[in-house]
Design a protein around this motif. Structure first.
Motif, PDB file in Angstrom:
ATOM      1  N   GLN A 229       8.212   5.252   3.831  1.00  0.00           N
ATOM      2  CA  GLN A 229       7.063   5.430   3.315  1.00  0.00           C
ATOM      3  C   GLN A 229       5.775   6.085   4.051  1.00  0.00           C
ATOM      4  OE1 GLN A 229       5.355   2.122   0.851  1.00  0.00           O
ATOM      5  NE2 GLN A 229       7.164   1.098   1.091  1.00  0.00           N
ATOM      6  N   VAL A 230       5.865   5.931   5.445  1.00  0.00           N
ATOM      7  CA  VAL A 230       4.729   6.436   6.283  1.00  0.00           C
ATOM      8  C   VAL A 230       4.952   7.958   6.346  1.00  0.00           C
ATOM      9  CG1 VAL A 230       3.887   6.666   8.603  1.00  0.00           C
ATOM     10  CG2 VAL A 230       4.265   4.340   7.382  1.00  0.00           C
ATOM     11  N   PRO A 242       2.998   9.880  13.512  1.00  0.00           N
ATOM     12  CA  PRO A 242       3.996   9.064  14.616  1.00  0.00           C
ATOM     13  C   PRO A 242       4.016   7.846  14.479  1.00  0.00           C
ATOM     14  CG  PRO A 242       2.203  10.750  15.748  1.00  0.00           C
ATOM     15  CD  PRO A 242       1.892  10.466  14.162  1.00  0.00           C
ATOM     16  N   GLN A 243       5.331   7.371  14.676  1.00  0.00           N
ATOM     17  CA  GLN A 243       5.727   5.847  14.336  1.00  0.00           C
ATOM     18  C   GLN A 243       5.947   5.278  15.647  1.00  0.00           C
ATOM     19  OE1 GLN A 243       8.545   5.525  11.189  1.00  0.00           O
ATOM     20  NE2 GLN A 243       7.252   7.142  10.043  1.00  0.00           N
ATOM     21  N   TYR A 287      -3.163   0.915  11.863  1.00  0.00           N
ATOM     22  CA  TYR A 287      -3.183   2.045  11.043  1.00  0.00           C
ATOM     23  C   TYR A 287      -2.347   3.129  11.605  1.00  0.00           C
ATOM     24  CZ  TYR A 287      -7.481   0.386   8.636  1.00  0.00           C
ATOM     25  OH  TYR A 287      -8.462  -0.248   7.963  1.00  0.00           O
ATOM     26  N   PHE A 288      -1.679   3.916  11.004  1.00  0.00           N
ATOM     27  CA  PHE A 288      -0.833   5.194  11.413  1.00  0.00           C
ATOM     28  C   PHE A 288      -1.862   6.214  11.240  1.00  0.00           C
ATOM     29  CE2 PHE A 288       2.341   2.200  10.345  1.00  0.00           C
ATOM     30  CZ  PHE A 288       3.429   2.154  11.287  1.00  0.00           C
ATOM     31  N   PHE A 303      -5.650   8.355   7.288  1.00  0.00           N
ATOM     32  CA  PHE A 303      -4.647   7.341   7.996  1.00  0.00           C
ATOM     33  C   PHE A 303      -3.843   6.565   7.001  1.00  0.00           C
ATOM     34  CE2 PHE A 303      -8.516   4.917   6.513  1.00  0.00           C
ATOM     35  CZ  PHE A 303      -8.048   3.862   5.940  1.00  0.00           C
ATOM     36  N   ILE A 304      -2.877   6.013   7.479  1.00  0.00           N
ATOM     37  CA  ILE A 304      -1.763   5.183   6.435  1.00  0.00           C
ATOM     38  C   ILE A 304      -1.893   3.774   6.981  1.00  0.00           C
ATOM     39  CG2 ILE A 304       0.618   5.092   5.641  1.00  0.00           C
ATOM     40  CD1 ILE A 304       0.487   8.266   6.624  1.00  0.00           C
ATOM     41  N   THR A 305      -2.112   2.949   5.977  1.00  0.00           N
ATOM     42  CA  THR A 305      -1.983   1.661   6.320  1.00  0.00           C
ATOM     43  C   THR A 305      -1.024   0.827   5.485  1.00  0.00           C
ATOM     44  OG1 THR A 305      -3.193  -0.600   6.491  1.00  0.00           O
ATOM     45  CG2 THR A 305      -3.565   1.011   4.671  1.00  0.00           C
ATOM     46  N   LEU A 306      -0.468  -0.271   5.715  1.00  0.00           N
ATOM     47  CA  LEU A 306       0.689  -0.894   4.982  1.00  0.00           C
ATOM     48  C   LEU A 306       0.094  -2.073   4.386  1.00  0.00           C
ATOM     49  CD1 LEU A 306       3.543   0.074   4.721  1.00  0.00           C
ATOM     50  CD2 LEU A 306       2.483   1.006   6.979  1.00  0.00           C
ATOM     51  N   SER A 307       0.035  -2.128   3.148  1.00  0.00           N
ATOM     52  CA  SER A 307      -0.431  -3.134   2.107  1.00  0.00           C
ATOM     53  C   SER A 307       0.738  -4.104   1.912  1.00  0.00           C
ATOM     54  CB  SER A 307      -1.217  -2.721   1.163  1.00  0.00           C
ATOM     55  OG  SER A 307      -1.338  -3.781   0.058  1.00  0.00           O
ATOM     56  N   ASN A 308       0.333  -5.682   1.802  1.00  0.00           N
ATOM     57  CA  ASN A 308       1.294  -6.301   1.341  1.00  0.00           C
ATOM     58  C   ASN A 308       0.466  -6.951  -0.071  1.00  0.00           C
ATOM     59  OD1 ASN A 308       3.599  -8.354   1.788  1.00  0.00           O
ATOM     60  ND2 ASN A 308       2.202 -10.030   2.028  1.00  0.00           N
TER      61      ASN A 308
END
Length: 714
Positions: A229-230, A242-243, A287-288, A303-308
């Motif tokens: 997803q990222v 970058p992960q 955040y990524f 930026f990319i963030t992961l939501s729950n």
């Protein structure tokens, strides 16, 4: 064979504990089951922020029946006048047998009482009900808590238990004060996407049942999903994300059903150093960051963030995160502008108010010591005048950014901001780069400094810490190393090896230790203890990072051999090269060609008294005492060997030495075993001494490379 499921449902667990708990169960459960004679086909361990779970597949339904022979007390203590004593009665009671089941047998230590104990196998369900509370309570972690007025401790309160043997509920209870948690088949789904309970029909349905409730219980599945997803989100923005490994590991255990959410920030913040923005995103907000490409490190305002949460609410989630990042970046922008208002050197006086260590004074005093040590290293390396100027300037400024507002707020940026501020203050590029590089490497596997100035200042900083802390007697123990002294010593060695710096470490340690004694009025020098410490680190690095066999490391460092220890500490490059070379000739078989000859000579030479540094035969061998032509041939070969060994030693061309030893091997074999062989241990003491000196000389030539007596035959 049945499948067993255990799920421990909790309040949200710390991300780090999820991984730790999974690892602990993976390590401990196989042993726990094997001890109960219940060996399964497979054990799968899962975890999310709200649960820990395990599936045990192919579990035996019960233990096998067992017979066990148990040894008891000596016969003379168990029976007196043919009657059982209390020792016999107690032993029989403990083993659960009647007295007539006891047998007396003769052993090599006399007669003893034995019993053949038969144990019927218990059902697996009965054993599991006993083990499960132990498995849960046995987990270890930081900052465990109690709840419900009970004594039970866990990372977070436990709210439910699922325990199934195939499709049957296994009755398990956890008691915490007035609260009792009983097992059933009811799990819980995602807090937002599936707040309803989830009923699990049977153990094998667990993963799929949780999926229906928007729970990806397998961490590897969540991780792969996040990565995909990222990457996809970054591609939408025409960039790359970058992960970072630590960030990826953390967010994997912060979500149960991950959804990548794209957020943006005001492009005006791109005027900040990219390191500030990424530090805020990665470390503080998880955040990524998104870059234009991998080459120049230029950021995009996203930026990319992961939501729950609910994917349908991604825009709302993004807006909330954008407000947070805006505030954090605004703070960073203020700190940056404020710090830049003064040159980096102006912060030096403030270091006097920052304590390095109670007995060692302030960071400003540490900087003065770093300057002095950096100058000593520069002297050893015979650097140019301009290089020396850069080294001393970088040493002076290397800690100045610690008292800036940016580093106070974001300690992880130490060195990074110092480098930026140095450049902005008009310092040379060499000085600015060195301020950043002197902290490298920050850990195992991290990059090393690449400039001379950065290397020298980094070495000086670490040597000051090592000498000072050792000087206070605060040596690291097996479980405690609060000043990271092992890491500091490893870094010093690796920096030296990576850059091929001709450092005399022993001389440096002696100099720095003497200065420490003078400065702090100490009586005992830490130099000797530090030498041993560095030798241990060299040994560890050669074996664990350079993959050198243990016996070859022993051969180049010596075993309680002062000559080899001094040689290693005065020339770190030489000890590395000899170890690597030895490993290479073992791997290609060349070591075997000289091993027998040199090793046999080394063993016999130990019976003589020849100094281990002597190479020239004319002063220690008397040809007039030769009785066989093989002795003269051996002597002549040693004479020819001298210039070859000296050249190999000066040029560190050990292949030349090995080739020369290989050439002399047939001559030595004739000396030992040929038609004209000799008896080395001759009854005549003069002849014996002469022959032992021949062998001692060969040993000494080989010692230029290594102590062959420490090498184990391939």
């Amino acid at each position: 064979m049945p499948t067993f499921l255990l799920e421990v449902g909790t309040e949200e667990l710390p991300a780090s504990f999820v991984d730790d708990a999974i690892a602990q169960w993976q390590s401990r459960l196989p042993k726990s089951l094997n001890e109960q004679f219940l060996t399964p086909e497979a054990i799968e361990v899962y975890g999310t922020p709200r649960r820990l779970a395990l599936l045990i597949k192919g579990l035996p339904t019960q233990q096998p029946d067992r017979e066990e022979e148990v040894k008891g007390p000596p016969a003379k203590a168990a029976f007196k006048d043919g009657q059982p004593t209390q020792a016999a009665v107690g032993f029989a009671r403990k083993q659960g047998v009647e007295l007539d089941a006891l047998e007396v047998r003769d052993t090599d230590k006399g007669e003893f009482v034995f019993v053949l104990k038969k144990t019927a196998g218990r059902p697996a369900t009965e054993i599991l009900t006993e083990l499960i509370p132990q498995w849960i309570s046995g987990l270890e972690g930081k900052r465990f808590m109690r709840w419900a007025n009970g004594d039970f401790r866990f990372s977070r309160p436990i709210r439910w238990l699922v325990a199934l043997m195939d499709d049957a509920v296994l009755p398990v209870e956890l008691v915490s004060g007035a609260e009792t948690i009983k097992s059933d088949r009811i799990s819980r789904g995602h807090r937002i996407l599936h707040p309803e309970p989830i009923q699990i029909p049977q153990a094998l349905d667990y993963v799929q049942s949780l999926h229906s409730g928007f729970i990806a219980v397998d961490p590897s599945e969540r991780r792969s999903n996040i990565q995909a997803q990222v990457k996809s989100a970054a591609q939408e923005l025409a960039g790359i994300a970058p992960q970072y490994e630590e960030l990826l590991a953390e967010v994997t255990n912060l979500v149960e059903w991950p959804t990548a959410v794209i957020g943006k920030f005001d492009p005006e913040f791109l005027s900040l150093p990219s390191e500030v923005i990424t530090e805020v995103m990665v470390t503080h907000q998880r955040y990524f960051p998104v870059f234009k490409n991998q080459e120049n490190g230029e950021l995009l305002p996203y930026f990319i963030t992961l939501s729950n949460g609910d994917p349908a609410k991604s825009e709302i989630i993004a807006a909330g995160n954008e407000r947070v990042i805006k505030a954090r970046l605004a703070d960073g922008q203020y700190f940056y502008k404020t710090d830049l208002a003064s040159p980096l050197s102006s912060y030096l006086p403030k270091l006097e108010k920052v304590t390095f260590q109670d007995e060692l004074g302030s960071v400003r005093q540490k900087v003065e010591r770093i300057e002095k040590i950096a100058g000593q290293i520069a002297d050893q390396l015979q650097v140019s005048a301009s290089e020396r100027t850069d080294i001393l300037r970088a040493a002076l400024l290397c800690k100045a950014d610690l008292v800036t507002q940016m580093v106070y707020e974001f300690p992880e940026l130490q060195g990074v901001m110092g480098s930026k501020y140095a450049a902005a203050s008009g310092e040379s590029e060499a000085v600015a780069t060195a301020i950043f590089e002197h902290y490298l490497p920050k850990g195992a596997g991290d990059k090393l400094p690449q400039t001379l100035t950065g290397r020298v200042v980094g070495l000086a900083d670490r040597l000051d810490t090592l000498v000072s802390i050792f000087g206070l007697g605060m040596l690291p123990t097996g479980s405690s190393d609060p000043f990271a002294l092992r890491r500091a010593a490893n870094a010093a060695i690796n920096i030296t090896w990576d850059a091929d710096l001709p450092i005399n470490l022993q001389q440096l340690l002696t100099q720095v230790a003497a200065d420490f004694i003078d400065t702090f009025s100490k009586q005992e020098s830490p130099a000797t203890a530090l030498e041993e410490f560095f030798l241990q680190r060299i040994r560890t690095l050669l074996q664990e990072e350079r993959n050198i066999d243990y016996d070859l490391v022993n051969a180049v460092l010596g075993e309680n051999d002062a000559e080899y220890k001094e040689r290693a500490l005065t020339d770190l490059l030489d000890v590395r090269d000899r170890a690597l070379f030895l490993q290479s000739i073992r791997d290609n078989g060349k070591l075997d060609e000289i091993y027998e000859t040199v090793n046999r000579s080394t063993r016999l030479a130990a019976q003589g008294d020849l100094d281990t540094t002597q190479l020239e035969p004319s002063s220690v061998v008397n040809p007039q005492l030769f009785q066989k032509s093989s002795e003269q041939s051996f002597y002549n070969a040693l004479v020819e060997l001298v210039p070859q060994t000296q050249a190999a030693q000066q040029q560190r061309n050990y292949q030349q030495l090995v080739d020369a030893l290989a050439n002399i091997a047939p001559t030595v074999s004739t000396f030992f075993d040929g038609a004209d062989s000799v008896l080395v241990i001759d009854p005549d003491l003069e002849i014996r001494h002469n022959r032992l000196n021949l062998l001692g000389l060969l040993r000494n030539h080989a010692r230029v490379l290594a102590d062959f007596g420490a090498i184990v035959k391939s």
